[in-house]
Design a protein around this motif. Structure first.
Motif: not given
Length: 275
Positions: A18-30, A32-41
């Motif tokens: 029911r909340n896929t769109n908004m949850v995707t935005i939150i999850a991407g910012v908080f 997905f991106l932090p975990y990706l940066v951590l993995m690469l660094m």
């Protein structure tokens, strides 16, 4: 009330859909991106001589790992803070009948960050009391049998304590209870009589996603390895970040569903409106 695992899963997935769109935005910012940066660094530990196959120096391995932590500790801390905000924001999005905007949910996440950190510190203290101190005392005796017995008991106690406090953050997000002690007390009360069922539920979730992520990582890793080390590094980080993000969203949703089920889903126990 007996905890129903199937109902918690179905309700959690329904809330997420029911909340896929908004949850995707939150999850991407908080997440997905932090975990990706951590993995690469994070430095590649496999290139360190102390971590090579055949290396049998535990002290060297520990020093190598500590060197990495000293290098990226600030990134790990920043990631933990961002994920705390993201966790509370997702709870705010999926738990209220008049859903907040993404901005309101993020604002709520920042508002609840200190209580979130307070719960983390108090849980760490509780785990140290039930496991760390007894293990330290047992180790001081030098008795292998005593260390083994205390270690086994400590594992059981850690699982029990984690399960009893597992709904604490959900209480912050869904009841707006910003007192960490009261949130933990509320979680303890809600899980009464259902600790074993809850632990089994969590165990099956982690097991399923662990197996899935291992299989996906293995297949993707084999394919990406043909494209060169740099492409493989970025690709593996991308896939791992995506899997981690999906798991977090699913896990938070089913925990929210478990909270609703054990609290009875009544207006007295859940803040139905976000204001």
């Amino acid at each position: 009330m007996k905890f129903d695992m199937s109902r918690a899963w179905d309700d959690g997935i329904a809330m997420l859909r029911r909340n896929t769109n908004m949850v995707t935005i939150i999850a991407g910012v908080f997440f997905f991106l932090p975990y990706l940066v951590l993995m690469l660094m994070t430095p590649d530990m496999s290139q360190n001589p102390a971590m090579q196959p055949g290396a049998n120096d535990p002290d060297a391995m520990m020093n190598a790992m500590m060197a990495v932590y000293r290098e990226i500790w600030w990134l790990i801390l920043l990631m933990a803070l961002l994920q705390g905000v993201g966790t509370l924001a997702i709870y705010a999005l999926i738990s209220h009948s008049n859903r907040p905007t993404v901005g309101e949910a993020i604002g709520f996440g920042f508002k609840g960050l200190l209580p979130f950190l307070g719960i983390g510190l108090l849980q760490s203290l509780a785990l140290m009391l039930v496991a760390g101190i007894p293990l330290g005392i047992a180790a001081a005796t030098g008795s292998i049998l005593l260390i083994s017995l205390v270690g086994l008991t400590a594992v059981v106690l850690v699982i029990y304590v984690y399960t009893k406090f597992s709904l604490s953050v959900a209480v912050i997000g869904m009841e707006k209870q910003f007192n960490p002690v009261k949130a933990m007390g509320r979680s303890w009360a809600l899980t009464k009589g259902n600790s074993l069922r809850l632990w089994l539920f969590y165990f099956l979730l982690f097991l399923a996603f662990g197996v899935l992520s291992a299989v996906v990582a293995m297949v993707v890793g084999l394919v990406l390895s043909l494209a060169g080390p740099e492409v493989a590094l970025f690709g593996n980080g991308l896939v791992s970040s995506l899997i981690n993000t999906v798991f977090v969203c699913v896990f938070l949703s089913v925990v929210a569903a478990a909270y609703r089920q054990l609290s009875g889903g009544t207006p007295d126990s859940i803040s139905e409106t976000f204001d």
